[in-house]
Write a protein that holds these residues in place. Structure first.
Motif, PDB file in Angstrom:
ATOM      1  N   GLN A 160     -13.793 -10.960  16.118  1.00 58.33           N
ATOM      2  CA  GLN A 160     -13.467 -12.099  15.273  1.00 58.33           C
ATOM      3  C   GLN A 160     -12.639 -11.655  14.056  1.00 58.33           C
ATOM      4  N   PRO A 161     -11.912 -12.580  13.439  1.00 60.01           N
ATOM      5  CA  PRO A 161     -11.067 -12.230  12.296  1.00 60.01           C
ATOM      6  C   PRO A 161     -11.804 -11.471  11.194  1.00 60.01           C
ATOM      7  N   GLU A 162     -11.136 -10.448  10.673  1.00 58.39           N
ATOM      8  CA  GLU A 162     -11.627  -9.656   9.541  1.00 58.39           C
ATOM      9  C   GLU A 162     -10.500  -9.520   8.534  1.00 58.39           C
ATOM     10  N   TRP A 163     -10.818  -9.733   7.269  1.00 57.16           N
ATOM     11  CA  TRP A 163      -9.788  -9.662   6.234  1.00 57.16           C
ATOM     12  C   TRP A 163      -9.199  -8.260   6.120  1.00 57.16           C
ATOM     13  N   ALA A 164      -7.904  -8.199   5.904  1.00 57.69           N
ATOM     14  CA  ALA A 164      -7.215  -6.925   5.763  1.00 57.69           C
ATOM     15  C   ALA A 164      -7.398  -6.365   4.360  1.00 57.69           C
ATOM     16  N   ASP A 165      -7.339  -5.060   4.262  1.00 58.66           N
ATOM     17  CA  ASP A 165      -7.544  -4.368   2.992  1.00 58.66           C
ATOM     18  C   ASP A 165      -6.540  -4.841   1.944  1.00 58.66           C
ATOM     19  N   GLY A 166      -7.032  -5.134   0.762  1.00 57.87           N
ATOM     20  CA  GLY A 166      -6.170  -5.496  -0.352  1.00 57.87           C
ATOM     21  C   GLY A 166      -5.545  -6.869  -0.246  1.00 57.87           C
ATOM     22  N   SER A 167      -6.067  -7.725   0.613  1.00 55.20           N
ATOM     23  CA  SER A 167      -5.432  -9.025   0.831  1.00 55.20           C
ATOM     24  C   SER A 167      -6.456 -10.144   0.790  1.00 55.20           C
ATOM     25  N   ASP A 168      -6.035 -11.298   0.294  1.00 59.89           N
ATOM     26  CA  ASP A 168      -6.854 -12.487   0.415  1.00 59.89           C
ATOM     27  C   ASP A 168      -6.164 -13.516   1.297  1.00 59.89           C
ATOM     28  N   ARG A 169      -5.157 -13.044   2.065  1.00 59.86           N
ATOM     29  CA  ARG A 169      -4.400 -13.949   2.931  1.00 59.86           C
ATOM     30  C   ARG A 169      -4.303 -13.482   4.377  1.00 59.86           C
TER      31      ARG A 169
ATOM     32  N   VAL B 164      -4.114  -8.897  16.871  1.00 66.99           N
ATOM     33  CA  VAL B 164      -3.165  -9.868  16.339  1.00 66.99           C
ATOM     34  C   VAL B 164      -3.396  -9.968  14.836  1.00 66.99           C
ATOM     35  N   MET B 165      -2.322  -9.937  14.057  1.00 63.89           N
ATOM     36  CA  MET B 165      -2.427 -10.061  12.598  1.00 63.89           C
ATOM     37  C   MET B 165      -1.894 -11.428  12.174  1.00 63.89           C
ATOM     38  N   VAL B 166      -2.641 -12.082  11.292  1.00 61.29           N
ATOM     39  CA  VAL B 166      -2.276 -13.422  10.815  1.00 61.29           C
ATOM     40  C   VAL B 166      -2.268 -13.423   9.293  1.00 61.29           C
ATOM     41  N   THR B 167      -1.193 -13.958   8.717  1.00 60.55           N
ATOM     42  CA  THR B 167      -1.114 -14.154   7.274  1.00 60.55           C
ATOM     43  C   THR B 167      -1.080 -15.645   6.982  1.00 60.55           C
ATOM     44  N   LEU B 168      -2.031 -16.096   6.186  1.00 58.45           N
ATOM     45  CA  LEU B 168      -2.127 -17.507   5.812  1.00 58.45           C
ATOM     46  C   LEU B 168      -1.367 -17.768   4.519  1.00 58.45           C
ATOM     47  N   PRO B 169      -0.965 -19.019   4.290  1.00 58.74           N
ATOM     48  CA  PRO B 169      -0.375 -19.350   2.983  1.00 58.74           C
ATOM     49  C   PRO B 169      -1.439 -19.322   1.892  1.00 58.74           C
ATOM     50  N   ASP B 170      -1.003 -19.121   0.682  1.00 57.79           N
ATOM     51  CA  ASP B 170      -1.934 -19.228  -0.443  1.00 57.79           C
ATOM     52  C   ASP B 170      -2.580 -20.614  -0.427  1.00 57.79           C
TER      53      ASP B 170
END
Length: 354
Positions: free
Chosen positions: A45-54, A81-87
């Motif tokens: 399941q999705p896990e937040w990447a280091d140093g990121s809140d997106r 798979v890497m996903v970046t969300l908008p602020d």
């Protein structure tokens, strides 16, 4: 369209290659949870990447690519798979999606790509998705995959991953809400995907892509990737990916060459980016690699022009006027950051968005 609730206050927790504990004060913060769909099984399941809140990563399996040649740290058959969300991502709002494809002998979840995407999409209401394309996947359905089993990368990405993302995140699930880009091998993938499925994308961009498979040097490059272990282990047969490169058996190479099949891009936004290698005596391997990619961009641009198809061709030469630290070489972070920084506003001007 199915959506998953996602809190807008997130904190960094994981590096792409490992997991770190969330700070205790934010222990209740969780990333989105994904459900199996469209032939994809979620095994991480999705896990937040280091140093990121997106940005987060997740892992799936698919019968379309049940195993693949691996780079160090990868597990065959497990697709990160890497996903970046908008602020301020709001699951009640539908967002456009930008798919970006990594280059050969590379990963979808590198720290550089995460940082570059977050920088270029800051303050943009845009989701970015970077899928695994394998070290030598070449964003195509292989002709002779051999003992690996099916290597249907195109089917995985276009028929499974895109609807999977639409089902699990709040997206504009239509052509008007999608763009695609990629670097090097991924630049090839972005244009060939857009050409083969123009119903899916409103804008496509190649960053130093290998766009002309009729070019014999490009054929030699692809064949070389099948034989060099730094592109993945084990190596594969020379004809595994596109079939025989020798006329008259080279039909698949001809059909899959973006430079010669631009007609289906009509009405779509198209952008090509490349340097010319700059000083070929400085870092000659990367300089020559970029110079040859540049030649394929020139051919593609000429064919687009001949067909009367509007497009943007950014020829930044030796890089001196493009970005600090860019010297026109292949796979230079400074050049690629400038490419993304230029492309994202172009795409957003064409995409539907909040």
């Amino acid at each position: 369209m199915n959506t998953r609730a996602l809190t807008t206050a997130v904190v960094a927790g994981t590096l792409a290659s490992g997991v770190f504990a969330l700070p205790e004060a934010n222990a209740a913060v969780t990333p989105p949870q994904f459900a199996d769909a469209f032939g994809l099984t979620v095994i991480s399941q999705p896990e937040w990447a280091d140093g990121s809140d997106r940005t987060f990563t997740f892992t799936v399996t698919t019968e379309e690519v049940p195993a693949f040649t691996v780079l160090p740290g990868q597990v065959s058959g497990e697709h990160v798979v890497m996903v970046t969300l908008p602020d301020g991502y709001d699951p009640a709002v539908a967002y456009p999606v930008h798919y970006t494809l990594h280059g050969g002998a590379d990963y979808p979840n590198t720290r550089w790509l995460k940082d570059a995407v977050e920088t270029s999409t800051a303050d943009e209401p845009l989701i970015t998705v970077a899928p695994n394309g394998g070290g030598r996947g070449w964003y195509t359905n292989w002709v002779y995959p051999g003992s690996l089993g099916a290597q249907n990368w195109e089917t995985f990405h276009l028929e499974q991953l895109i609807p999977f993302i639409d089902a699990n995140l709040s997206t504009i699930a239509a052509k008007e809400g999608r763009a695609i880009s990629g670097h090097s091998m991924g630049g090839y993938g972005a244009l060939t995907y857009a050409e083969r499925r123009p119903d899916l994308f409103a804008y496509a961009a190649s960053f130093s892509g290998a766009l002309d498979l009729l070019n014999q040097e490009m054929r030699a490059v692809v064949l070389g990737t099948t034989q060099l272990s730094q592109w993945g282990y084990p190596t594969v047969a020379p004809d595994a990916i596109f079939g025989s490169p020798i006329w008259p058996l080279d039909w698949n190479w001809n059909q899959r060459s973006p430079a010669q099949h631009v007609e289906s891009l009509r009405g779509m936004g198209v952008a090509l980016y490349s340097g010319d290698g700059g000083d070929l005596t400085e870092n000659p391997i990367q300089a020559v690699a970029e110079n040859r990619a540049y030649q394929t961009a020139v051919v593609t641009s000429a064919n687009l022009t001949a067909a009367g198809i509007d497009h943007v061709f950014v020829d930044y030469g030796d890089g001196s006027g493009w970005a600090p630290g860019c010297t026109g070489k292949h796979a230079q972070a400074a050049c690629l950051q400038a490419d993304l920084d230029h492309f994202i506003p172009l795409a957003m001007a064409s995409l539907q968005h909040p």
